[in-house]
Motif scaffolding. Structure first.
Motif, short mmCIF file in Angstrom:
data_model
loop_
_atom_site.label_atom_id
_atom_site.label_comp_id
_atom_site.label_asym_id
_atom_site.label_seq_id
_atom_site.Cartn_x
_atom_site.Cartn_y
_atom_site.Cartn_z
N SER B 163 39.90 38.10 42.35
CA SER B 163 38.97 37.69 43.19
C SER B 163 37.86 39.02 43.19
N ASP B 164 36.43 38.63 43.79
CA ASP B 164 35.61 39.78 43.71
C ASP B 164 35.86 40.89 44.59
N GLU B 165 36.97 40.78 45.53
CA GLU B 165 37.35 41.64 46.45
C GLU B 165 38.26 42.61 45.78
N TYR B 166 38.38 42.54 44.37
CA TYR B 166 39.34 43.57 43.70
C TYR B 166 38.55 43.96 42.29
N PRO B 167 37.56 44.89 42.52
CA PRO B 167 36.82 45.36 41.41
C PRO B 167 37.84 46.15 40.46
N TYR B 168 37.60 46.03 39.11
CA TYR B 168 38.46 46.59 38.36
C TYR B 168 37.67 46.91 36.88
N GLU B 169 38.42 47.87 36.29
CA GLU B 169 37.99 48.33 34.82
C GLU B 169 39.02 48.28 34.00
N ILE B 170 38.72 48.29 32.74
CA ILE B 170 39.80 48.50 31.66
C ILE B 170 39.38 49.68 30.78
N ARG B 171 40.32 50.50 31.03
CA ARG B 171 40.26 51.59 30.05
C ARG B 171 41.37 51.88 28.97
N ASN B 172 40.88 51.81 27.78
CA ASN B 172 42.14 51.87 26.66
C ASN B 172 43.11 50.77 26.91
N GLU B 173 42.61 49.62 27.21
CA GLU B 173 43.46 48.48 27.33
C GLU B 173 44.46 48.54 28.62
N GLN B 174 43.94 49.50 29.70
CA GLN B 174 44.68 49.58 30.85
C GLN B 174 43.92 49.13 31.90
#
Lengths: 630, 630
Positions: B163-174
């Motif tokens: 959900s929007d509560e958990y911002p994330y990013e993908i770095r080198n497939e991680q």
């Protein structure tokens, strides 16, 4: 700074002992101690055991039988330590000279070999300390060096060979160098030319190796709202939106192929030097000196350090005579950051008969600190913020120091001043500063404070400053500076005179600066389009920043045109200098004049000899319409 | 532990102020302070400003007008702090209760919301502190939760929606989860069942998600020779030879696909809970209590913490009455580590009328510390090494404490003892311990030391211990322990009684332990083949470790067979217990007996009622040939 140690009253058995520890000693009846080579396998415990007794059994001299002594961190004194222009570290040392007075440490020609993350000399709150006749090195350096053995334009790859001295591992196609108690990735990198034993010509075309790129997927990051200003260069923030760019494969034992570099491919035969991420690789300076009055280094050689050779903060009367930073074991690199660095130091700072070779940053940098006013808390107190992560916890001065109030958009000089009453260090980034006087009504949030007394009389004399990355001397010193009889051959400016307010928050606009009888040989050869001596302000306006400068009787034997950049200067005499073209390298910026002048006044050229190739010799703005090169 | 603050003599303006700071106060003439909601936007500066004045203007009570108060770290008190069973942190807090006495903090029903890496209550060297009527939560949790929305056996992938509560990013497939002042990767993970609001049945078949694998290329690592023992679990060493195993792609906003998991694919509908790497994710406990005599928590709710709800070290008389650890905002997870944890505590430790729900580790763990003798330094002093990174700097006791000398290969009990004179904390891993007496000739390098006095009289009464990862109670307490009238439903052991010498270096072999009138409901449901109550030693031998145990009048309503594992016990009465099969889940280990006994003596079974499915009920070795279940 007084020698009143704040450590005296601590009891041995406390729950917070790890936080702080002191071994103060008084000056009388002090013992002379001799260590012999029977402790050489790990000299740490024996040395530390004696230091721990110093409060009850003071020492005036520690000598070492000539030999090679190893120092391991496992049984070393440890304390969390913030060091200016370094990372915050768990400092581990065999020599915590905390509150010492009148002590001579004499290696008698010994070599000290350190293992892992240690600080050989941690000197704080002390007085009259001398270190002499010793060589400092590390068993495994904090950087790594490999030879470019092939490159392939078609596939955009290049190959590096690392000798057995540089153990490595490849994790998810990323190259990691394995060390004792440490590791680093490629991170910051540059080319060395092994034939010249110096930074490679035009290295900026090839390096740094492009290890980082923007990442593509980020979701709901805008949901994170910070209440206060956040440093985008902090460890947490700097990695956001970034990812590894390179791919690395081992093609045979010791040789790796690098894919996806985005600058020119490094030429075969050059040495690639790398030291890992900028926010992680300054952790083990050879000398850390803080709050100390009187420090002498005589005949000291620093072959390596994982950070600076010597970093001094808030100290006075520091005399380095024969302090030699130069690499060992055929390595290209000596220290992984500046050879020396002085922050908020006063009295005399002397660098004479020194060698500053092959370090990965400036030979020296002399400056103070700007701190940003973020809260006006009472009629005489403010909250200030440290702008740079490597200034955390830095105390701007001692009681009664004169503190300038600065608004750089208006002037590079303080618009008012107060005297310091106390500092309360709330956290690394935030301090409460109290003054003896009421704050002026003009003070606004966003202004800066600067210690107007925390600058030295600086002498740099008879030094060899060459073969290193970055600048020779970085001078942000409004007191007095004499730079004479030195040899400079650096890849960037030989002498940079800045106001570094926007990134490094390093205060101090130079005045009373004399640069005479030096030789400048092929500086600025790595590709930047900048002068050999350069005056520049981060804040781009026409206000005067620098005053009373003399550049006389120097020899500039440069391969390229641009010698001198003058900006924001009031009063500069350039006289009796000889300028020739060395022909050492192809010119990189042949369109340049020899001298650029802007936003300055009272600039005088006299009796210089010009045999270079610049046409015109002088480029100027409207600030000095009648100015001519003579 | 005495209330003598070691901080009193520090002056405000020192170069090392960041290292340590104190605000001691005496008990008389103390002020009652009320904070109103006008400070609620960031209550940190106002609260800290008052705490900073406490030495001169002591406080007996701090009340808060009922409301929701935010606490930011930017202007919080900061100090490097080593916390047992946590990471070493730069502790940031609005409430540094260092050397306080007779203080009541009353939230009057308020909620305190923390932002980023903070420690809400940092209580050290204090006496008689009460905290009541307050709820503690974080704006963004230190863990992340997502729903399994698809899985694909053919391609071995599964999809998670965040959900929007958990911002994330993908770095080198991680996958990296972005937080305020913090981030974490998948790291440690487990499944929650949202219907049961508890750890998913048989989660061990699916989790942890296999984030790490061995890397393939390592060169010349054998050239690195350490002189001393190195902890393979230290931050530097643990990553060597490892790399990321998973690949992650975003398939639509908020939904990511995970490739390369190596256990069973998590079922759709389950919640994957993750909290990042084990050596980085315990950094912000709600309460840190150290060296404090007398602490009361009444009607305190901890909705979340980035670490434990409460960690107490070397303290005495800690009474938690109505201390409720449970999640907020519909989250599966409350605290990211243990609800409570007591190391080296003595006097009374009481947990009554408490809720320990949904935390990601044990409800409590009561133990001391083993430290390894690595140097015999003099006739009365030794050098000791901390075995676990999260025990660094831990002081084993206070002067005159009785310290046992232990050689676990011979016996779980001390072979001799000495009394403590002093500890010198050389570094996080190494201390010099001095005794009042001469060392016995029998003492050898490799032996352990243990504080024989640093254990409490422990009461756990009327608590609800359920829905959490890991164990209910971990009891390494040789004094007296009474566990009664509690409800247990945990994914691993309800009660684990260990000697944890080999990895955690947690000392203390239980004795005088009474477990009565408790209900055990479907514990050990995550897949491990272990008992609900389990006695076990890391050192695998037949020596007696545990003595005088009573397990009476409990109800075991378990889905599986194995109730009780008895090992290395001398004296255990199991009487009046009722054992039934709940049928809640399919049996995982139907071949098991209800009770296993080995290497034990004086075990007695009496008047128990067995309605379970185990055949045989009792499995035993030759140590008690006549033993029968009754």
């Amino acid at each position: 700074m007084k020698n009143t140690s704040p450590y005296k009253n601590l009891i041995a058995l406390t729950l917070c002992l790890v936080g702080i520890m002191g071994f103060s000693q008084s000056a009388s009846l002090n013992e002379k101690v001799l260590f012999k080579t029977d402790i050489a396998d790990d000299a740490t415990p024996a040395l530390l055991a004696r230091i721990r007794q110093a409060k009850d059994h003071p020492i005036s001299q520690i000598k070492f039988e000539k030999g090679t002594y190893h120092f391991y961190p496992d049984k070393a004194f440890e304390r969390f330590t913030r060091i200016s222009n370094h990372d915050d570290v768990m400092a581990k040392t065999a020599l915590p000279l905390l509150g010492f007075k009148d002590l001579v440490i004499d290696g008698q020609g010994s070599t000290f070999i350190y293992h892992g993350r240690m600080i050989p000399f941690l000197i704080e709150g002390s007085e009259n300390i001398t270190v002499q006749n010793v060589t400092i090195d590390w068993a495994m350096p904090f950087h790594s060096e490999g030879t470019i053995v092939a490159n392939d334009e078609k596939n955009n790859t290049f190959d590096i060979h690392f000798s057995d001295e540089y153990p490595y591992e490849i994790r998810n196609e990323q190259l990691i160098f394995l060390k004792e108690y440490y590791e680093h990735d490629l991170g910051q990198s540059i080319l060395y030319d092994p034939i010249r034993n110096a930074i490679a010509f035009d290295t900026e075309a090839y390096t740094p190796i492009t290890t980082i790129r923007n990442s593509k997927t980020q979701r709901n990051f805008d949901k994170i709202k910070y209440k206060y200003k956040v440093d985008p260069r902090s460890k947490v923030e700097k990695v956001r939106g970034k990812e590894d760019n390179l791919r690395v494969k081992e093609i045979k034992p010791g040789t790796v192929r690098i894919y996806n570099h985005r600058k020119k491919l490094p030429p075969v035969g050059m040495i690639l030097v790398c030291k890992g991420d900028q926010s992680l690789n300054r952790l083990a300076p050879a000398f850390r000196i803080s709050g100390t009055d009187g420090f002498n280094a005589n005949n000291v050689t620093v072959n390596h350090a994982g950070g600076m050779g010597l970093i001094a903060e808030n100290s006075s009367d520091l005399i380095l005579d024969g302090f030699h930073v130069k690499p060992s074991h055929g390595r290209m690199v000596s220290t992984s950051a500046d050879a020396t660095h002085f922050v908020g130091c006063r009295g005399k700072v002397v660098l004479k008969n020194c060698t500053f070779n092959n370090q990965l940053d400036d030979a020296t940098n002399v400056h103070g600190t700007y701190q940003e006013v973020v809260d006006i808390l009472s009629e005489n107190s403010i909250g200030v913020r440290m702008g740079h992560a490597q200034q955390q916890g830095f105390p701007i001065g001692t009681p009664n120091d004169t503190i300038g109030l600065v608004r750089l958009s208006d002037s590079f000089f303080a618009y008012d001043h107060l005297t310091l009453k106390a500092i309360e260090n709330i956290n690394g980034r935030y301090q409460i500063v109290t003054f003896n006087e009421k704050l002026p009504a003009t003070l606004k949030v966003g202004d800066l404070i600067e210690n107007l007394e925390g600058y030295p009389d600086l002498l740099v004399q008879n030094c060899n400053i060459s073969r290193n990355r970055a600048r020779g001397l970085l001078i942000s010193n409004p007191k007095n500076t004499l730079i004479e009889n030195n040899f400079f051959s650096t890849e960037m400016e030989a002498i940079l005179v800045p106001v570094e307010s926007s990134h490094w928050f390093e205060s101090g606009n130079a005045a009373n600066l004399v640069i005479r009888n030096n030789t400048f040989q092929d500086n600025q050869h790595s590709g930047f389009n900048r002068g050999v001596i350069r005056f520049v302000t981060d804040d781009d306006n026409d206000n005067i920043a620098f005053k009373n400068i003399e550049i006389t009787n120097n020899t500039f034997n440069q391969f390229d045109n641009l010698i001198l950049e003058i900006s924001n200067v009031d009063g500069l005499l350039f006289e009796g200098n000889k300028i020739t073209n060395s022909g050492t390298f192809p010119m990189l910026h042949p369109e340049n004049p020899a001298i650029k002048v802007k936003a300055s006044k009272n600039i005088v050229f006299k009796k210089n000899g010009y045999k270079g190739k610049a046409k015109p010799i002088l480029e100027k703005d409207e600030s000095q319409p009648k100015l001519k090169f003579k």
